[in-house]
Design a protein around this motif. Structure first.
Motif, mmCIF file in Angstrom:
data_model
loop_
_atom_site.group_PDB
_atom_site.id
_atom_site.type_symbol
_atom_site.label_atom_id
_atom_site.label_comp_id
_atom_site.label_asym_id
_atom_site.label_seq_id
_atom_site.Cartn_x
_atom_site.Cartn_y
_atom_site.Cartn_z
ATOM 1 N N ARG A 68 1.435 -12.425 -6.934
ATOM 2 C CA ARG A 68 2.567 -11.666 -6.372
ATOM 3 C C ARG A 68 2.889 -10.431 -7.211
ATOM 4 N N ALA A 69 2.685 -10.526 -8.500
ATOM 5 C CA ALA A 69 2.948 -9.373 -9.359
ATOM 6 C C ALA A 69 2.030 -8.206 -8.992
ATOM 7 N N TYR A 70 0.771 -8.508 -8.698
ATOM 8 C CA TYR A 70 -0.151 -7.447 -8.303
ATOM 9 C C TYR A 70 0.239 -6.840 -6.956
ATOM 10 N N ALA A 71 0.691 -7.674 -6.037
ATOM 11 C CA ALA A 71 1.099 -7.172 -4.724
ATOM 12 C C ALA A 71 2.337 -6.273 -4.836
ATOM 13 N N VAL A 72 3.310 -6.702 -5.614
ATOM 14 C CA VAL A 72 4.519 -5.883 -5.800
ATOM 15 C C VAL A 72 4.165 -4.591 -6.529
ATOM 16 N N ASP A 126 3.875 7.193 -4.175
ATOM 17 C CA ASP A 126 2.820 8.076 -3.677
ATOM 18 C C ASP A 126 1.603 8.089 -4.597
ATOM 19 N N GLN A 127 1.199 6.892 -5.013
ATOM 20 C CA GLN A 127 -0.001 6.728 -5.816
ATOM 21 C C GLN A 127 -0.935 5.730 -5.122
ATOM 22 N N PRO A 128 -1.380 6.090 -3.907
ATOM 23 C CA PRO A 128 -2.154 5.128 -3.125
ATOM 24 C C PRO A 128 -3.479 4.724 -3.764
ATOM 25 N N GLU A 129 -4.154 5.639 -4.417
ATOM 26 C CA GLU A 129 -5.434 5.281 -5.054
ATOM 27 C C GLU A 129 -5.229 4.185 -6.094
ATOM 28 N N ALA A 130 -4.189 4.309 -6.880
ATOM 29 C CA ALA A 130 -3.896 3.297 -7.900
ATOM 30 C C ALA A 130 -3.509 1.968 -7.254
ATOM 31 N N ALA A 131 -2.861 2.026 -6.108
ATOM 32 C CA ALA A 131 -2.422 0.805 -5.425
ATOM 33 C C ALA A 131 -3.602 -0.026 -4.929
ATOM 34 N N LEU A 132 -4.697 0.620 -4.577
ATOM 35 C CA LEU A 132 -5.842 -0.106 -4.008
ATOM 36 C C LEU A 132 -6.335 -1.221 -4.924
ATOM 37 N N GLY A 133 -6.480 -0.924 -6.198
ATOM 38 C CA GLY A 133 -6.967 -1.932 -7.141
ATOM 39 C C GLY A 133 -6.014 -3.102 -7.296
ATOM 40 N N LYS A 134 -4.733 -2.827 -7.187
ATOM 41 C CA LYS A 134 -3.743 -3.906 -7.306
ATOM 42 C C LYS A 134 -3.778 -4.811 -6.076
ATOM 43 N N TYR A 135 -3.927 -4.212 -4.878
ATOM 44 C CA TYR A 135 -4.057 -5.049 -3.675
ATOM 45 C C TYR A 135 -5.337 -5.876 -3.757
ATOM 46 N N SER A 188 13.343 -3.649 -3.269
ATOM 47 C CA SER A 188 14.340 -3.538 -2.200
ATOM 48 C C SER A 188 15.492 -2.631 -2.616
ATOM 49 N N LEU A 189 15.660 -2.442 -3.918
ATOM 50 C CA LEU A 189 16.694 -1.538 -4.429
ATOM 51 C C LEU A 189 16.157 -0.125 -4.662
ATOM 52 N N GLY A 190 14.889 0.092 -4.326
ATOM 53 C CA GLY A 190 14.287 1.408 -4.523
ATOM 54 C C GLY A 190 13.908 1.693 -5.964
ATOM 55 N N GLU A 191 13.753 0.657 -6.758
ATOM 56 C CA GLU A 191 13.447 0.802 -8.182
ATOM 57 C C GLU A 191 11.959 0.547 -8.446
ATOM 58 N N ALA A 192 11.112 1.408 -7.893
ATOM 59 C CA ALA A 192 9.668 1.211 -7.997
ATOM 60 C C ALA A 192 9.180 1.263 -9.443
ATOM 61 N N GLU A 193 9.674 2.198 -10.229
ATOM 62 C CA GLU A 193 9.246 2.316 -11.636
ATOM 63 C C GLU A 193 9.606 1.045 -12.409
ATOM 64 N N ALA A 194 10.811 0.559 -12.196
ATOM 65 C CA ALA A 194 11.245 -0.668 -12.884
ATOM 66 C C ALA A 194 10.405 -1.859 -12.426
ATOM 67 N N ALA A 195 10.068 -1.898 -11.143
ATOM 68 C CA ALA A 195 9.232 -2.984 -10.618
ATOM 69 C C ALA A 195 7.864 -2.979 -11.286
ATOM 70 N N ILE A 196 7.301 -1.793 -11.471
ATOM 71 C CA ILE A 196 5.999 -1.694 -12.136
ATOM 72 C C ILE A 196 6.087 -2.233 -13.558
ATOM 73 N N GLY A 197 7.145 -1.896 -14.258
ATOM 74 C CA GLY A 197 7.331 -2.408 -15.615
ATOM 75 C C GLY A 197 7.384 -3.928 -15.654
ATOM 76 N N LYS A 198 8.124 -4.508 -14.725
ATOM 77 C CA LYS A 198 8.221 -5.972 -14.657
ATOM 78 C C LYS A 198 6.872 -6.599 -14.313
ATOM 79 N N CYS A 199 6.146 -5.961 -13.412
ATOM 80 C CA CYS A 199 4.828 -6.485 -13.024
ATOM 81 C C CYS A 199 3.840 -6.409 -14.180
ATOM 82 N N ARG A 200 3.869 -5.306 -14.903
ATOM 83 C CA ARG A 200 2.991 -5.188 -16.086
ATOM 84 C C ARG A 200 3.280 -6.314 -17.070
ATOM 85 N N ARG A 201 4.537 -6.554 -17.307
ATOM 86 C CA ARG A 201 4.945 -7.613 -18.230
ATOM 87 C C ARG A 201 4.485 -8.976 -17.718
#
Length: 128
Positions: free
Chosen positions: A28-32, A41-50, A5-18
């Protein structure tokens, strides 16, 4: 979700990986993570997480809806239509679109229109 919600997609990915390194069943971590990849703009990578989010928790319509959005973005309309259909089915099963007074008829119709649009795309794809 807060970082997204803060536009911090890279940071969100780091938290989800952890999070998934500590517990690989945190759906929920996979969905986020998927949402963040889509935002970057990495839709192909997003598919596996969904897909993983749905494997872990297959009753959340929003995951199927977002998955359908990404498939649509990639031009994979037949697959997108199926995900939208599943999202709608899940909502209808829990009665949200008919019993919740906060859900307007316009929102219900938008979902129906979306499913119809992608079913039409599915028919077109199958006829080719």
């Amino acid at each position: 979700y807060a970082l997204m919600s803060l536009g911090e997609a890279e940071a969100a990915i780091g938290k989800c990986r952890r999070a998934v390194s500590l517990d690989p069943n945190i759906f929920r971590a996979y969905a986020v993570w998927a949402d963040a990849l889509t935002a970057l703009d990495q839709p192909e990578a997003a598919l596996g997480k969904y897909e993983r989010a749905v494997e872990l928790e297959g009753t959340i319509s929003g995951y199927y809806y977002q998955w359908g959005q990404v498939l649509s973005q990639l031009g994979r309309y037949a697959e997108a239509g199926k995900k939208y259909g599943t999202a709608l089915d899940l909502e209808l099963k829990k009665g949200a679109y008919y019993n919740d007074p906060k859900i307007s008829p316009e929102v219900r119709q938008r979902y129906r229109d979306t499913v119809a649009k992608y079913e039409k795309a599915l028919e077109a794809a199958e006829s080719q």
